[in-house]
Scaffold this motif. Structure first.
Motif, PDB file in Angstrom:
ATOM      1  N   ARG A  85       0.851  -1.192   0.000  1.00 51.23           N
ATOM      2  CA  ARG A  85       0.000   0.000   0.000  1.00 51.23           C
ATOM      3  C   ARG A  85       0.887   1.243   0.000  1.00 51.23           C
ATOM      4  O   ARG A  85       1.424   1.638   1.039  1.00 51.23           O
ATOM      5  CB  ARG A  85      -0.923   0.001   1.213  1.00 51.23           C
ATOM      6  N   PRO A  86       1.072   1.891  -1.157  1.00 47.80           N
ATOM      7  CA  PRO A  86       1.963   3.048  -1.234  1.00 47.80           C
ATOM      8  C   PRO A  86       1.597   4.189  -0.289  1.00 47.80           C
ATOM      9  O   PRO A  86       2.472   4.951   0.130  1.00 47.80           O
ATOM     10  CB  PRO A  86       1.842   3.484  -2.702  1.00 47.80           C
ATOM     11  N   GLU A  87       0.324   4.308   0.079  1.00 40.86           N
ATOM     12  CA  GLU A  87      -0.072   5.394   0.977  1.00 40.86           C
ATOM     13  C   GLU A  87       0.579   5.275   2.351  1.00 40.86           C
ATOM     14  O   GLU A  87       0.622   6.248   3.123  1.00 40.86           O
ATOM     15  CB  GLU A  87      -1.591   5.446   1.119  1.00 40.86           C
ATOM     16  N   VAL A  88       1.107   4.092   2.668  1.00 43.04           N
ATOM     17  CA  VAL A  88       1.814   3.906   3.934  1.00 43.04           C
ATOM     18  C   VAL A  88       3.023   4.838   4.036  1.00 43.04           C
ATOM     19  O   VAL A  88       3.475   5.176   5.134  1.00 43.04           O
ATOM     20  CB  VAL A  88       2.229   2.424   4.079  1.00 43.04           C
ATOM     21  N   ALA A  89       3.551   5.278   2.888  1.00 39.66           N
ATOM     22  CA  ALA A  89       4.713   6.182   2.900  1.00 39.66           C
ATOM     23  C   ALA A  89       4.428   7.464   3.672  1.00 39.66           C
ATOM     24  O   ALA A  89       5.352   8.093   4.202  1.00 39.66           O
ATOM     25  CB  ALA A  89       5.138   6.513   1.474  1.00 39.66           C
ATOM     26  N   SER A  90       3.168   7.861   3.744  1.00 44.49           N
ATOM     27  CA  SER A  90       2.835   9.091   4.464  1.00 44.49           C
ATOM     28  C   SER A  90       3.064   8.959   5.960  1.00 44.49           C
ATOM     29  O   SER A  90       3.056   9.958   6.689  1.00 44.49           O
ATOM     30  CB  SER A  90       1.382   9.487   4.197  1.00 44.49           C
ATOM     31  N   SER A  91       3.296   7.722   6.446  1.00 44.05           N
ATOM     32  CA  SER A  91       3.548   7.526   7.865  1.00 44.05           C
ATOM     33  C   SER A  91       4.989   7.840   8.251  1.00 44.05           C
ATOM     34  O   SER A  91       5.312   7.867   9.446  1.00 44.05           O
ATOM     35  CB  SER A  91       3.212   6.080   8.266  1.00 44.05           C
ATOM     36  N   ILE A  92       5.852   8.068   7.256  1.00 45.94           N
ATOM     37  CA  ILE A  92       7.231   8.443   7.565  1.00 45.94           C
ATOM     38  C   ILE A  92       7.206   9.813   8.234  1.00 45.94           C
ATOM     39  O   ILE A  92       6.794  10.800   7.634  1.00 45.94           O
ATOM     40  CB  ILE A  92       8.099   8.500   6.299  1.00 45.94           C
ATOM     41  N   PRO A  93       7.599   9.918   9.496  1.00 44.12           N
ATOM     42  CA  PRO A  93       7.464  11.196  10.202  1.00 44.12           C
ATOM     43  C   PRO A  93       8.532  12.194   9.782  1.00 44.12           C
ATOM     44  O   PRO A  93       9.665  11.823   9.446  1.00 44.12           O
ATOM     45  CB  PRO A  93       7.642  10.802  11.672  1.00 44.12           C
ATOM     46  N   ALA A  94       8.150  13.469   9.777  1.00 42.38           N
ATOM     47  CA  ALA A  94       9.132  14.530   9.559  1.00 42.38           C
ATOM     48  C   ALA A  94       9.866  14.779  10.870  1.00 42.38           C
ATOM     49  O   ALA A  94       9.245  14.936  11.914  1.00 42.38           O
ATOM     50  CB  ALA A  94       8.435  15.799   9.084  1.00 42.38           C
ATOM     51  N   ARG A  95      11.177  14.781  10.811  1.00 42.85           N
ATOM     52  CA  ARG A  95      11.947  15.070  12.016  1.00 42.85           C
ATOM     53  C   ARG A  95      11.772  16.529  12.395  1.00 42.85           C
ATOM     54  O   ARG A  95      11.557  17.396  11.556  1.00 42.85           O
ATOM     55  CB  ARG A  95      13.435  14.792  11.794  1.00 42.85           C
ATOM     56  N   SER A  96      11.879  16.804  13.662  1.00 42.51           N
ATOM     57  CA  SER A  96      11.789  18.183  14.129  1.00 42.51           C
ATOM     58  C   SER A  96      12.858  19.026  13.452  1.00 42.51           C
ATOM     59  O   SER A  96      14.035  18.670  13.431  1.00 42.51           O
ATOM     60  CB  SER A  96      11.988  18.231  15.651  1.00 42.51           C
ATOM     61  N   GLY A  97      12.448  20.112  12.835  1.00 51.09           N
ATOM     62  CA  GLY A  97      13.395  21.007  12.179  1.00 51.09           C
ATOM     63  C   GLY A  97      13.639  20.695  10.722  1.00 51.09           C
ATOM     64  O   GLY A  97      14.296  21.468  10.026  1.00 51.09           O
ATOM     65  N   ASP A  98      13.138  19.542  10.209  1.00 47.06           N
ATOM     66  CA  ASP A  98      13.331  19.223   8.794  1.00 47.06           C
ATOM     67  C   ASP A  98      12.594  20.225   7.906  1.00 47.06           C
ATOM     68  O   ASP A  98      11.435  20.555   8.153  1.00 47.06           O
ATOM     69  CB  ASP A  98      12.805  17.823   8.475  1.00 47.06           C
ATOM     70  N   ALA A  99      13.268  20.684   6.878  1.00 46.15           N
ATOM     71  CA  ALA A  99      12.607  21.521   5.883  1.00 46.15           C
ATOM     72  C   ALA A  99      11.591  20.687   5.124  1.00 46.15           C
ATOM     73  O   ALA A  99      11.714  19.463   5.016  1.00 46.15           O
ATOM     74  CB  ALA A  99      13.635  22.111   4.926  1.00 46.15           C
TER      75      ALA A  99
END
Length: 381
Positions: A85-99
């Motif tokens: 399920r490609p939509e699972v990629a949205s679960s990759i969290p943005a690290r604090s401070g990442d642009a």
């Protein structure tokens, strides 16, 4: 019919059991100077997502951003999720401070790797899974790299050789009208010839002065007059010149691509930067609905699947691997077949750009592997 528009093959769920991330640097034969930017190596981030039965991969430029670090930090979020399920990629969290650029590029590679898993699980090449319209797609070849170390005559010979190989669409970096005209003559009158401005102009006035000199040449397009977030300047320039304007390769997300589509003649789509194949398909549809021409940027073995699935994608860009300017082929397990200016898509299940992980490790600055036992950092440096 496209997976994204209704016809869905539903493979059995395949939980992700491991995620590997590598930051790779592949040396260039000579520095590449594009405007104010100089590259002495191509830096890539490579991703490998493993289930019990499939291995999905993805690769993209870092552009100096900590994309690999973001993927390594977020890899644990993929474990146990359904890799088909490609939509699972949205679960990759943005690290604090990442642009945002870092976060979107990381999600892009996650989406691409999971589409690879899904296509393999369905037993289909991605272009068939997404629509299956055509197996041969036309290419635009980029020439003229390393011009500061080569003569004009060398580049002219390179362009003529590309024409002899069957390419009917060519592009070079640079906007000097006399030099562009010379390269265009070398390519010949039957070739659609384009130039890349590499976002070099500071304002519309400066761009107008340069582009009006280029207007006399009948170019296929002038690419990237400004950065993608300066879409208003791009739109104004387009209204005031004859040469078609192209842009989009570094645009983040489908909303931004759709907005840019209204400001250009040629929309350039890159699944490795816009969020993955999922938003890329939507952006292609939006560009086509506005009557825009659509083409892809770089990584032809990967992006040819968009063109094979979606007829609205007219051209797939290729930097011929023989030039050494984009040596990503050193990290690939196999390549698609290119002949007579076209790429023929294979029937191999997946997205067509599998990675040779042994080669990835040879060129890696560092590698991490994440599974249920935690994060391991092998000793590459």
């Amino acid at each position: 019919m496209s997976v994204l528009t209704g016809h869905v093959l539903a493979p059995a769920p395949a939980p992700v059991v491991a995620v590997d991330v590598a930051l790779c640097a592949v040396p260039l034969p000579h520095p590449i100077r594009l405007g104010a930017v100089t590259y002495i190596e191509r830096e890539y981030v490579a991703l490998r997502v493993r289930t019990e039965s499939q291995t999905g991969t993805a690769i993209g430029y870092t552009r100096g951003l900590p994309v690999a670090e973001a993927l390594a930090a977020g890899a644990a979020a993929l474990l146990g999720r359904d890799g088909t399920r490609p939509e699972v990629a949205s679960s990759i969290p943005a690290r604090s401070g990442d642009a945002r650029a870092t976060s979107v590029r990381a999600t892009s590679l996650g989406d691409i790797a999971l589409w690879d898993v899904r296509a393999q699980a369905c037993g289909l090449p991605l272009w068939r899974l997404l629509g299956g319209e055509r197996e041969r797609v036309p290419l635009l070849a980029v020439g003229g790299y390393f011009l500061d170390r080569r003569s004009v005559e060398d580049v002219e010979a390179e362009l003529r050789a590309l024409v002899q190989l069957g390419y009917r669409h060519l592009k070079v970096h640079g906007t000097d009208p006399e030099l562009v005209a010379r390269f265009q003559r070398a390519a010949g009158p039957d070739i659609a010839f384009a130039v890349d401005a590499h976002m070099q102009w500071s304002d519309v006035g400066e761009a107008l002065e340069a582009c009006r000199a280029l207007d006399e040449l009948g170019l296929a397009f002038v690419e990237d007059p400004f950065a993608p977030d300066r879409w208003r300047d791009t739109a104004e320039l387009r209204r005031r010149i004859v040469t078609p304007v192209a842009a989009g390769e570094d645009t983040l997300g489908v909303d931004e691509l759709c907005r840019l589509a209204a400001s250009v003649d040629v929309l350039r789509v890159d699944a490795t930067t816009c969020g993955g194949f999922t938003p890329a398909v939507s952006a292609v549809a939006a560009g086509a609905a506005l009557g825009r021409r659509v083409m892809t940027h770089a990584f032809p073995d990967l992006h040819a699947h968009l063109a094979g699935a979606l007829p609205a994608v007219e051209l797939v860009e290729v930097i011929p691997y023989e030039s050494g300017a984009n040596p990503v082929d050193r990290l690939m397990a196999r390549r698609q077949r290119i002949a007579a200016g076209e790429l023929t898509l294979s029937e191999q299940p997946g997205h067509g750009m599998p990675l040779d992980w042994d080669a990835v490790e040879r060129y890696a600055k560092w590698v991490t592997s994440t599974d249920r036992a935690g994060i391991r950092r092998p000793g590459w440096s």
